[in-house]
Design an enzyme around this catalytic site. Sequence first.
Site, PDB file in Angstrom:
ATOM      1  N   GLY A  11       0.823  -1.215   0.000  1.00  0.00           N
ATOM      2  CA  GLY A  11       0.000   0.000   0.000  1.00  0.00           C
ATOM      3  C   GLY A  11       0.853   1.259   0.000  1.00  0.00           C
ATOM      4  N   PHE A  12       0.187   2.357  -0.204  1.00  0.00           N
ATOM      5  CA  PHE A  12       0.862   3.649  -0.393  1.00  0.00           C
ATOM      6  C   PHE A  12       1.754   4.014   0.792  1.00  0.00           C
ATOM      7  CE2 PHE A  12      -0.102   8.458  -0.332  1.00  0.00           C
ATOM      8  CZ  PHE A  12       1.083   8.767  -0.972  1.00  0.00           C
ATOM      9  N   ILE A  13       1.164   4.103   1.976  1.00  0.00           N
ATOM     10  CA  ILE A  13       1.946   4.544   3.143  1.00  0.00           C
ATOM     11  C   ILE A  13       2.883   3.429   3.601  1.00  0.00           C
ATOM     12  CG2 ILE A  13       1.791   5.286   5.556  1.00  0.00           C
ATOM     13  CD1 ILE A  13      -0.951   6.571   4.794  1.00  0.00           C
ATOM     14  N   TYR A 152     -16.280   3.911   7.204  1.00  0.00           N
ATOM     15  CA  TYR A 152     -14.816   3.861   7.248  1.00  0.00           C
ATOM     16  C   TYR A 152     -14.292   4.471   8.548  1.00  0.00           C
ATOM     17  CZ  TYR A 152     -10.073   5.568   6.571  1.00  0.00           C
ATOM     18  OH  TYR A 152      -8.756   5.878   6.761  1.00  0.00           O
TER      19      TYR A 152
HETATM   20  C1  UGA Z   1      -8.456  10.690   2.842  1.00  0.00           C
HETATM   21  C2  UGA Z   1      -8.153   9.223   2.645  1.00  0.00           C
HETATM   22  O1  UGA Z   1      -8.839   8.706   1.527  1.00  0.00           O
HETATM   23  C3  UGA Z   1      -8.478   8.394   3.856  1.00  0.00           C
HETATM   24  O2  UGA Z   1      -7.930   7.106   3.685  1.00  0.00           O
HETATM   25  C4  UGA Z   1      -7.865   9.018   5.061  1.00  0.00           C
HETATM   26  O3  UGA Z   1      -8.167   8.290   6.224  1.00  0.00           O
HETATM   27  C5  UGA Z   1      -8.369  10.429   5.196  1.00  0.00           C
HETATM   28  O4  UGA Z   1      -7.980  11.162   4.042  1.00  0.00           O
HETATM   29  C6  UGA Z   1      -7.748  11.075   6.407  1.00  0.00           C
HETATM   30  O5  UGA Z   1      -6.594  11.364   6.363  1.00  0.00           O
HETATM   31  O6  UGA Z   1      -8.390  11.229   7.399  1.00  0.00           O
HETATM   32  P1  UGA Z   1     -10.389  12.295   2.185  1.00  0.00           P
HETATM   33  O7  UGA Z   1     -10.164  13.397   3.168  1.00  0.00           O
HETATM   34  O8  UGA Z   1     -11.771  12.035   1.732  1.00  0.00           O
HETATM   35  O9  UGA Z   1      -9.845  10.921   2.757  1.00  0.00           O
HETATM   36  O10 UGA Z   1      -9.383  12.571   0.977  1.00  0.00           O
HETATM   37  P2  UGA Z   1      -9.570  12.923  -0.551  1.00  0.00           P
HETATM   38  O11 UGA Z   1     -10.045  11.769  -1.342  1.00  0.00           O
HETATM   39  O12 UGA Z   1      -8.306  13.531  -0.999  1.00  0.00           O
HETATM   40  O13 UGA Z   1     -10.774  13.975  -0.560  1.00  0.00           O
HETATM   41  C7  UGA Z   1     -10.611  15.282  -0.041  1.00  0.00           C
HETATM   42  C8  UGA Z   1     -11.827  16.095  -0.425  1.00  0.00           C
HETATM   43  O14 UGA Z   1     -11.863  16.213  -1.841  1.00  0.00           O
HETATM   44  C9  UGA Z   1     -13.174  15.474  -0.027  1.00  0.00           C
HETATM   45  O15 UGA Z   1     -14.066  16.465   0.426  1.00  0.00           O
HETATM   46  C10 UGA Z   1     -13.693  14.856  -1.318  1.00  0.00           C
HETATM   47  O16 UGA Z   1     -15.096  14.799  -1.404  1.00  0.00           O
HETATM   48  C11 UGA Z   1     -13.115  15.798  -2.338  1.00  0.00           C
HETATM   49  N1  UGA Z   1     -12.921  15.146  -3.643  1.00  0.00           N
HETATM   50  C12 UGA Z   1     -12.248  13.988  -3.743  1.00  0.00           C
HETATM   51  C13 UGA Z   1     -13.436  15.747  -4.760  1.00  0.00           C
HETATM   52  O17 UGA Z   1     -14.083  16.815  -4.680  1.00  0.00           O
HETATM   53  N2  UGA Z   1     -13.250  15.149  -5.953  1.00  0.00           N
HETATM   54  C14 UGA Z   1     -12.581  13.988  -6.091  1.00  0.00           C
HETATM   55  O18 UGA Z   1     -12.462  13.481  -7.212  1.00  0.00           O
HETATM   56  C15 UGA Z   1     -12.060  13.380  -4.950  1.00  0.00           C
END
Ligand code: UGA
Length: 323
Positions: A11-13, A152
């Site tokens: 995995g990544f980390i 999650y």
């Molecule tokens: C990420 C990781 O996926 C989790 O595994 C981790 O536990 C979490 O961070 C954390 O560190 O707590 P998330 O914050 O949802 O979760 O990360 P992103 O997928 O980068 O999303 C960040 C924001 O961008 C969210 O609000 C999401 O809805 C938004 N987003 C994401 C978009 O607007 N478009 C996209 O295509 C993807």
Amino acid sequence: MALYVVTGCAGFIAANVTEKLLAEGHSVFGLDNLNDAYDVRLKHRRLERLRALPNFEFRQCDISDRAATLAALPARADAVFNLAARAGVRPSVDDPWVYYQANVTGTLNMLEACKARGISKFVLASTSSVYGNRNPMPYREDANTDYPLSPYAASKKAAEVMGHAYAHLYGMDVTVLRFFTVYGPAGRPDMSLFRFVQWVAEERPVIIYGDGTQSRDFTYVDDIARGVLASRQLEGYNIINLGSDEPLVLIEALRLVEAQVGKQATIDWKPWQETDMKASWANIAKAKELLGWTPRVSYEEGIERLIGWYMENREWAREIRTI
Ligand code: UGA
């Protein structure tokens, strides 16, 4: 030199953590089930890199399988880094069971296996998602995490408290690390920054959930891996945030990607996701105090390295499934 077990090593980390442990001259016994939660080519490539390094041994194993986990674990080890997980926030509503199995049952199996083998140091990957949307920012580790917004986040909270029970009952040193939206080269393709880089570079529409004003304390993977390594010195039960302490508004993150790729994004606005936190921001005072840890990589530098990796691997990286 020490022997460490790292779960989710493809995995990544965990791959990054494994590389750092090996670079310090330690031996690593890596476990991974190589599931297809996302494009397995990324996992195989990370694994290939690890296999080329000395003192690395790999065993394919699913930690949610109790007997297989116990059988796979070496007779002795100095610590376990339990970094295997199902990790997407939004997809966890579609199949919460698989999150429960990997994150709760998987962690329980690893704790039990450690107990059976007399391994007393356990580092657990958790998430900023446990802070939900009720806590004042920046989030402190002692904030109320009883109100997760997604299966999650709930599964990670369950894993955290299971760790506490084992620390209490068996005197294990359990360190829970709450990671804040980790990004970097060869990162997870379901996450925002990876997607933005691919989509902007390939001139595909960029999906934004909500209005783009949400913010994240995005943290560069090398910084996270340094924090993970440092955490193995701790004793007792500890919860520690690892975040950049520099929240970035999502649309600004996209602007940074656009500027560095040299292209403008077409945005495909999608509804806000109820699983998501509006903002995340880590209070990192505890990491500084207990681990002597501070993040080092700026957004400009981190995003540049991510884009650099993407461009080098573009031939296949452009085909990586990001949805
Ligand atoms: C990420 C990781 O996926 C989790 O595994 C981790 O536990 C979490 O961070 C954390 O560190 O707590 P998330 O914050 O949802 O979760 O990360 P992103 O997928 O980068 O999303 C960040 C924001 O961008 C969210 O609000 C999401 O809805 C938004 N987003 C994401 C978009 O607007 N478009 C996209 O295509 C993807």
